[in-house]
Write an enzyme that holds these catalytic residues in place. Structure first.
Site, short mmCIF file in Angstrom:
data_model
loop_
_atom_site.label_atom_id
_atom_site.label_comp_id
_atom_site.label_asym_id
_atom_site.label_seq_id
_atom_site.Cartn_x
_atom_site.Cartn_y
_atom_site.Cartn_z
N GLU A 270 0.83 -1.21 0.00
CA GLU A 270 0.00 0.00 0.00
C GLU A 270 0.87 1.26 0.00
O GLU A 270 0.84 2.05 0.95
CB GLU A 270 -0.95 -0.01 1.21
N GLU B 278 -5.18 -8.52 -0.96
CA GLU B 278 -5.86 -8.31 0.31
C GLU B 278 -7.32 -8.01 0.04
O GLU B 278 -7.64 -7.24 -0.87
CB GLU B 278 -5.30 -7.12 1.10
P1 P53 Z 1 -6.79 -3.15 9.61
C1 P53 Z 1 -6.71 1.18 5.84
C2 P53 Z 1 -7.38 1.14 4.62
C3 P53 Z 1 -7.08 0.16 3.72
C4 P53 Z 1 -6.09 -0.77 4.02
O1 P53 Z 1 -6.55 -3.12 8.03
C5 P53 Z 1 -5.42 -0.71 5.22
C6 P53 Z 1 -5.72 0.27 6.14
C7 P53 Z 1 -5.03 0.33 7.46
O2 P53 Z 1 -5.94 0.37 8.51
O3 P53 Z 1 -4.40 -1.55 5.54
C8 P53 Z 1 -4.30 -2.84 4.98
O4 P53 Z 1 -5.83 -4.15 10.16
C9 P53 Z 1 -2.92 -3.35 5.33
C10 P53 Z 1 -2.92 -4.48 6.32
C11 P53 Z 1 -4.08 -4.32 7.25
C12 P53 Z 1 -5.37 -4.47 6.45
O5 P53 Z 1 -5.41 -3.56 5.38
O6 P53 Z 1 -6.51 -1.77 10.07
O7 P53 Z 1 -2.14 -3.69 4.21
O8 P53 Z 1 -1.67 -4.51 6.96
O9 P53 Z 1 -4.07 -5.18 8.33
C13 P53 Z 1 -6.62 -4.30 7.28
O10 P53 Z 1 -8.20 -3.59 9.79
#
Ligand code: P53
Length: 484
Positions: free
Chosen positions: A190, A383
């Site tokens: 990201e 993801e």
């Molecule tokens: P968490 C925000 C928006 C989109 C992706 O996030 C994001 C975030 C960060 O909050 O992060 C990605 O754990 C990231 C992962 C993360 C996952 O999305 O905040 O690449 O490391 O864990 C989910 O719910």
């Protein structure tokens, strides 16, 4: 004409994690302290930007604290000691791919040490070997929301050009070490997160005004573009069979109304997101961004050959995370989602997760089609998933039908995009095993098919349990996405 009917043969089904959210073992076997390990759990669970709230004061406090009490990313889920059991469970689900990241500070504890740390390299040897034992391809992120803290102290992280050289020394070491072992690499997780702050830049910025912040963030991004392009060239030179991609948090935005002023505002907002892939796929800064910088007081410092390096280091494929979409209005009339959220306006047609993230399966189809139309490059959804409060019921099980519904709807939309001719390499959903949240550092924001018995304070047996979704995903993979 031949219209594809579904997921291609060899589709990379699997799951994705990051070192700082699963490994734990933060201070052993020679590992250095990382930027992720000085971040405290959020006080407001609706604030995913808690991961950026690091100041000189909190940093000093964190550095003298030798416990993991306030810093959940120091403990993760103890993957460091349990990876055999965890990968075995992934294999039981039929994973073809497992995305994980290397903790740079396991290899170079201070970022610029004379020699790499052999114990760190050995750990990933063992993890990759364990994957291959089950025919699982590791998909490896070089930088996922962490770096050696020493580089923050010395250079203010990616704010400094000096970090490029430190990073590309690290990448050269791991490309050499894992040549022929790792076939799929990603440079920066990201990469647009560097415009959010510390999580992406490793640079302290809390005391800066908005213009100075913008300047720092985009300068850091520029250094990452150069570092990423150098890594791409190193990878190709060392292992021509390997593929290396970029990674974007794709956050598509829709116009608030059909009023052309809203449509145009949304277009610009969307360009601010697509800018990163424009550079990493096409190899040059787009005109709209040069103008944006000029109009917002941003002046990028570039070395003479940076643009040539970026051009020569374009990626082999485009990977992205997909969780949500937003709404943009010219008049900023939209209501913001979740608290003081930075993720844009609320869409009345969409439901949200318990954390306020707007759930939009069709938006994944739109994202895939937009990327394919714009770049004609293989795509990889690395993801996607639902953070939820799961409950172990009296029968000792976790009935997460809501997660199954979420995933099913997103997988259906990927299939629709494939029918349009989109070339999709794989799908590694986020957090196949419960892990520490990136945004809030909570344990209770769970994504997994596998439940981990640990609470927000770090209590629990760490025992792993299969949720209902575990068995569901197993048959999705076994049927190559035909039984949903
Ligand atoms: P968490 C925000 C928006 C989109 C992706 O996030 C994001 C975030 C960060 O909050 O992060 C990605 O754990 C990231 C992962 C993360 C996952 O999305 O905040 O690449 O490391 O864990 C989910 O719910």
């Amino acid at each position: 004409k031949n219209i594809p009917t579904g997921f291609p043969k060899g589709f990379l089904w699997g799951g994705a994690t990051a070192a700082n959210q699963v490994e734990g073992a933060w201070n052993i076997d020679g590992k250095g302290l990382t930027t992720a390990e000085v971040v405290q759990k959020a006080t407001d669970r609706q604030d995913p930007m808690a991961m950026n709230a690091v100041t000189a004061v909190t940093l000093r406090k964190a550095m003298v604290d030798k416990t993991d009490t306030l810093y959940p990313k120091r403990r993760g889920i103890d993957f460091y000691h349990r990876y055999r059991e965890d990968i075995k469970l992934f294999a039981e689900m039929g994973f073809k791919a497992f995305r994980l990241s290397i903790a740079w500070a396991r290899i170079f504890p201070n970022g610029d040490d004379a020699q790499p740390n052999e114990a760190g390299l050995k750990f990933y040897d063992d993890v990759f070997a364990e994957c291959h034992k089950y025919g699982i391809e590791p998909v490896v992120t070089l930088s996922h929301f962490e770096m050696p803290l020493a580089l923050t102290l010395k250079h203010n992280g990616w704010a400094s050009r000096a970090t490029i050289a430190a990073f590309t020394r690290y990448t050269k070491v791991v490309f050499e070490r894992y040549r022929g072992i790792v076939k799929y690499w990603l440079t920066f997780n990201e990469i647009n997160a560097s415009t959010w702050g510390f999580v992406g830049t490793g640079a302290l910025d809390q005391e800066l005004d908005e213009t100075a912040k913008l300047q720092l963030h985009y300068q850091a991004v520029h250094h990452q573009f150069v570092a990423s392009a150098i890594a791409v060239q190193q990878c190709h030179a060392l292992d021509p069979a390997a593929k290396i991609g970029c990674m974007l948090a794709r956050i598509q935005t829709y116009p608030h109304t059909p009023n052309p002023t809203d449509v145009r505002a949304a277009q610009l907002e969307d360009e601010l997101n697509l800018f990163f892939t424009d550079v990493q796929v096409r190899g040059e800064y787009p005109g709209y961004m040069n103008r944006y910088f000029a109009e917002h007081g941003v002046t990028l410092e570039m070395a003479a050959d940076d643009e040539a390096v970026i051009k020569a280091g374009t990626v082999d494929y485009l990977s992205f995370s997909y969780y949500m979409t937003t709404v943009t209005s010219a008049a900023d009339a939209t209501v913001k989602t979740s608290g003081n959220m930075t993720f844009g306006g609320k869409n009345p047609y969409l439901e949200t997760s318990a954390w306020g993230w707007q759930i939009d399966p069709l938006g994944l189809r739109i994202a895939l089609n937009v990327f394919w139309d714009r770049y004609r490059l293989p795509l990889f959804v690395v993801e996607n998933g639902l953070g939820a409060l799961d409950e172990v019921t009296a029968d000792g099980k976790i009935h997460d039908q809501y997660r199954i519904d979420y995933m099913r709807q997103h997988i259906i939309q990927m299939r629709e995009a494939i029918k349009d001719g989109v070339e999709l390499m794989g799908y590694t959903m986020w957090g196949p095993i419960d892990l520490i949240s990136a945004g809030t550092s909570e344990m209770s924001k769970r994504y997994g098919f596998i439940y981990v018995d640990q609470d927000d304070a770090g209590g629990g047996s760490l025992q792993r349990l299969r949720k209902d979704s575990f068995y569901w995903y197993q048959q999705v993979i076994a049927s190559n996405g035909t039984v949903l």
